[in-house]
Design a protein around this motif. Sequence first.
Motif, PDB file in Angstrom:
ATOM      1  N   GLU A  47      -8.096   3.336   0.150  1.00  0.00           N
ATOM      2  CA  GLU A  47      -7.052   3.212   0.960  1.00  0.00           C
ATOM      3  C   GLU A  47      -5.475   4.027   0.387  1.00  0.00           C
ATOM      4  OE1 GLU A  47      -6.415  -0.181  -1.761  1.00  0.00           O
ATOM      5  OE2 GLU A  47      -8.025   0.719  -0.761  1.00  0.00           O
ATOM      6  N   LEU A  48      -5.566   4.147  -0.785  1.00  0.00           N
ATOM      7  CA  LEU A  48      -4.433   5.078  -1.501  1.00  0.00           C
ATOM      8  C   LEU A  48      -4.559   6.644  -1.432  1.00  0.00           C
ATOM      9  CD1 LEU A  48      -3.831   3.146  -4.520  1.00  0.00           C
ATOM     10  CD2 LEU A  48      -3.001   2.723  -2.417  1.00  0.00           C
ATOM     11  N   ALA A  49      -5.598   7.169  -0.820  1.00  0.00           N
ATOM     12  CA  ALA A  49      -5.920   8.640  -0.809  1.00  0.00           C
ATOM     13  C   ALA A  49      -5.617   9.052   0.694  1.00  0.00           C
ATOM     14  CB  ALA A  49      -7.373   8.802  -0.978  1.00  0.00           C
ATOM     15  N   LYS A  50      -5.132   7.846   1.704  1.00  0.00           N
ATOM     16  CA  LYS A  50      -4.989   8.307   2.954  1.00  0.00           C
ATOM     17  C   LYS A  50      -3.510   8.706   3.192  1.00  0.00           C
ATOM     18  CE  LYS A  50      -8.557   4.993   4.746  1.00  0.00           C
ATOM     19  NZ  LYS A  50      -8.815   3.714   5.407  1.00  0.00           N
TER      20      LYS A  50
ATOM     21  N   THR B 120       1.027  -1.216  -0.010  1.00  0.00           N
ATOM     22  CA  THR B 120       0.065   0.091   0.002  1.00  0.00           C
ATOM     23  C   THR B 120       0.875   1.074  -0.063  1.00  0.00           C
ATOM     24  OG1 THR B 120      -1.856  -0.913   1.096  1.00  0.00           O
ATOM     25  CG2 THR B 120      -1.926   1.149   1.126  1.00  0.00           C
ATOM     26  N   ALA B 121       1.854   1.302   0.712  1.00  0.00           N
ATOM     27  CA  ALA B 121       2.931   2.149   0.823  1.00  0.00           C
ATOM     28  C   ALA B 121       3.447   2.714  -0.682  1.00  0.00           C
ATOM     29  CB  ALA B 121       3.793   2.266   1.819  1.00  0.00           C
ATOM     30  N   LEU B 122       3.893   1.730  -1.059  1.00  0.00           N
ATOM     31  CA  LEU B 122       4.399   1.676  -2.366  1.00  0.00           C
ATOM     32  C   LEU B 122       3.618   2.101  -3.518  1.00  0.00           C
ATOM     33  CD1 LEU B 122       6.665  -1.427  -2.434  1.00  0.00           C
ATOM     34  CD2 LEU B 122       7.713   0.592  -2.676  1.00  0.00           C
ATOM     35  N   LEU B 123       1.941   1.606  -3.280  1.00  0.00           N
ATOM     36  CA  LEU B 123       1.271   2.070  -4.300  1.00  0.00           C
ATOM     37  C   LEU B 123       0.885   3.673  -4.178  1.00  0.00           C
ATOM     38  CD1 LEU B 123      -0.994  -1.028  -4.539  1.00  0.00           C
ATOM     39  CD2 LEU B 123       0.624  -0.295  -6.183  1.00  0.00           C
ATOM     40  N   LYS B 124       0.855   4.081  -2.853  1.00  0.00           N
ATOM     41  CA  LYS B 124       0.690   5.826  -2.720  1.00  0.00           C
ATOM     42  C   LYS B 124       1.875   6.383  -3.301  1.00  0.00           C
ATOM     43  CE  LYS B 124      -1.864   5.306   1.923  1.00  0.00           C
ATOM     44  NZ  LYS B 124      -1.630   5.676   3.316  1.00  0.00           N
TER      45      LYS B 124
ATOM     46  N   LEU C 108      -4.021  -0.506 -11.653  1.00  0.00           N
ATOM     47  CA  LEU C 108      -4.749  -0.306 -10.273  1.00  0.00           C
ATOM     48  C   LEU C 108      -6.307  -0.004 -10.399  1.00  0.00           C
ATOM     49  CD1 LEU C 108      -2.037   2.061  -8.562  1.00  0.00           C
ATOM     50  CD2 LEU C 108      -2.247  -0.513  -8.501  1.00  0.00           C
ATOM     51  N   LEU C 109      -6.538  -0.071 -11.625  1.00  0.00           N
ATOM     52  CA  LEU C 109      -8.239  -0.112 -12.034  1.00  0.00           C
ATOM     53  C   LEU C 109      -8.740  -1.590 -12.168  1.00  0.00           C
ATOM     54  CD1 LEU C 109      -8.017   2.922 -14.638  1.00  0.00           C
ATOM     55  CD2 LEU C 109      -8.625   3.044 -12.257  1.00  0.00           C
ATOM     56  N   PRO C 110      -9.296  -1.684 -11.064  1.00  0.00           N
ATOM     57  CA  PRO C 110      -9.999  -3.465 -11.088  1.00  0.00           C
ATOM     58  C   PRO C 110     -11.170  -3.536 -12.202  1.00  0.00           C
ATOM     59  CG  PRO C 110     -10.382  -1.941  -9.150  1.00  0.00           C
ATOM     60  CD  PRO C 110      -9.664  -1.304  -9.951  1.00  0.00           C
ATOM     61  N   GLU C 111     -11.791  -2.317 -12.495  1.00  0.00           N
ATOM     62  CA  GLU C 111     -13.002  -2.279 -13.202  1.00  0.00           C
ATOM     63  C   GLU C 111     -12.581  -2.542 -14.801  1.00  0.00           C
ATOM     64  OE1 GLU C 111     -12.081   2.141 -13.247  1.00  0.00           O
ATOM     65  OE2 GLU C 111     -11.945   0.385 -12.006  1.00  0.00           O
ATOM     66  N   MET C 112     -11.149  -2.527 -15.071  1.00  0.00           N
ATOM     67  CA  MET C 112     -10.520  -2.486 -16.467  1.00  0.00           C
ATOM     68  C   MET C 112     -10.122  -4.049 -16.686  1.00  0.00           C
ATOM     69  SD  MET C 112      -8.908   1.242 -17.520  1.00  0.00           S
ATOM     70  CE  MET C 112      -8.842   0.554 -19.193  1.00  0.00           C
ATOM     71  N   SER C 113     -10.615  -4.473 -17.705  1.00  0.00           N
ATOM     72  CA  SER C 113      -9.888  -5.912 -17.884  1.00  0.00           C
ATOM     73  C   SER C 113      -8.616  -5.872 -18.486  1.00  0.00           C
ATOM     74  CB  SER C 113     -10.813  -6.642 -19.057  1.00  0.00           C
ATOM     75  OG  SER C 113     -10.628  -6.045 -20.359  1.00  0.00           O
TER      76      SER C 113
ATOM     77  N   LYS D 229      -7.318  10.177 -10.203  1.00  0.00           N
ATOM     78  CA  LYS D 229      -8.679  10.409  -9.409  1.00  0.00           C
ATOM     79  C   LYS D 229      -9.467   9.020  -9.630  1.00  0.00           C
ATOM     80  CE  LYS D 229      -9.258  15.188  -9.934  1.00  0.00           C
ATOM     81  NZ  LYS D 229     -10.097  16.392 -10.574  1.00  0.00           N
ATOM     82  N   ARG D 230      -9.576   8.362 -11.008  1.00  0.00           N
ATOM     83  CA  ARG D 230     -10.133   7.193 -11.072  1.00  0.00           C
ATOM     84  C   ARG D 230      -9.381   6.063 -10.150  1.00  0.00           C
ATOM     85  NH1 ARG D 230      -9.962   5.760 -17.309  1.00  0.00           N
ATOM     86  NH2 ARG D 230     -10.952   4.016 -16.395  1.00  0.00           N
ATOM     87  N   VAL D 231      -8.237   6.088 -10.120  1.00  0.00           N
ATOM     88  CA  VAL D 231      -7.413   5.135  -9.333  1.00  0.00           C
ATOM     89  C   VAL D 231      -7.822   5.283  -7.926  1.00  0.00           C
ATOM     90  CG1 VAL D 231      -5.039   4.234  -8.730  1.00  0.00           C
ATOM     91  CG2 VAL D 231      -5.727   4.539 -11.021  1.00  0.00           C
ATOM     92  N   ILE D 232      -7.711   6.316  -7.546  1.00  0.00           N
ATOM     93  CA  ILE D 232      -8.032   6.798  -5.953  1.00  0.00           C
ATOM     94  C   ILE D 232      -9.464   6.034  -5.444  1.00  0.00           C
ATOM     95  CG2 ILE D 232      -8.340   8.485  -4.211  1.00  0.00           C
ATOM     96  CD1 ILE D 232      -5.843   9.796  -5.588  1.00  0.00           C
TER      97      ILE D 232
END
Length: 270
Positions: free
Chosen positions: A267-270, A150-154, A214-219, A259-262
């Motif tokens: 959790e990446l916005a915290k 999570t820290a790395l993705l932030k 990081l966009l789970p809705e995209m295949s 914005k879409r990713v967050i």
Amino acid sequence: MLWTRFKEWLPFFIPALSNFVLVLAGIWMSLPDFATSVEKNRMAKRGFGALCLVFGIVGLIYEATERHHAEQSSQELFQEVKSGLDKTDVELRKTDTLLDKMSTVETGVSLVDANINKLNGQLSVAIKARDTVREAQLKKELLDANAAKTALLKQVISNAKLVAGRLRDLARIWSEEEAHAKDDKERDRIHGRWNTSGLPLGNAFEATRQLLPLLPEMSSSDQLKELQLQEMKIQGQGFGGTGPEPLKEDADYLEALIKRVIAANPELAK
């Protein structure tokens, strides 16, 4: 209105008028009868000489003044362009450092993912063996590994924001330089120099490549198509030339993607 236009054109009109009067005086003096009459008349000779001298001095003063102003303007433009180049060099060095940082973060995410997969495998074995001590230990390690990811993705988000910011800064500096260009030729030279300065377009592509997964809705296929589109666009800018507006558009795209990713990963916005 008329007074303003008069003052605007006065510096250009006075030297031309002085030259015209002096040329006209030369033509008059070339006429034998006029030259003889002036030569015989002491007052006329002095007045004619004074008139030529006054117009000559006035023309000289205005021409020297305008040349001085033109030289000052050229020096100021040169300093502004030099300052812009210095800023550009700094920004480009920052983006090179940022690209290295992005690569390091990507490597870190890959290593953490591999470790998470290994821990999940070991956890399955411990659960089947009903080894509660080992199970608790592995769960703690998994918790730490996920926190590290999570820290790395932030950091991926932070890096992407920096890329967007760099693109906006470069677009602003570029626009300012072109706005201060004295003519179209100078503007074209500035445009050409920017397009050969090694703009950090690759950073925009790298940021996009790290954000799309990081966009789970995209295949996976949709992510690949989006990435290919962005790669084609950025390569086109690199080979065919770009400008301030396309750089701003790249920044807009990245910021919208962030914005879409967050939104998909709060959790990446915290």
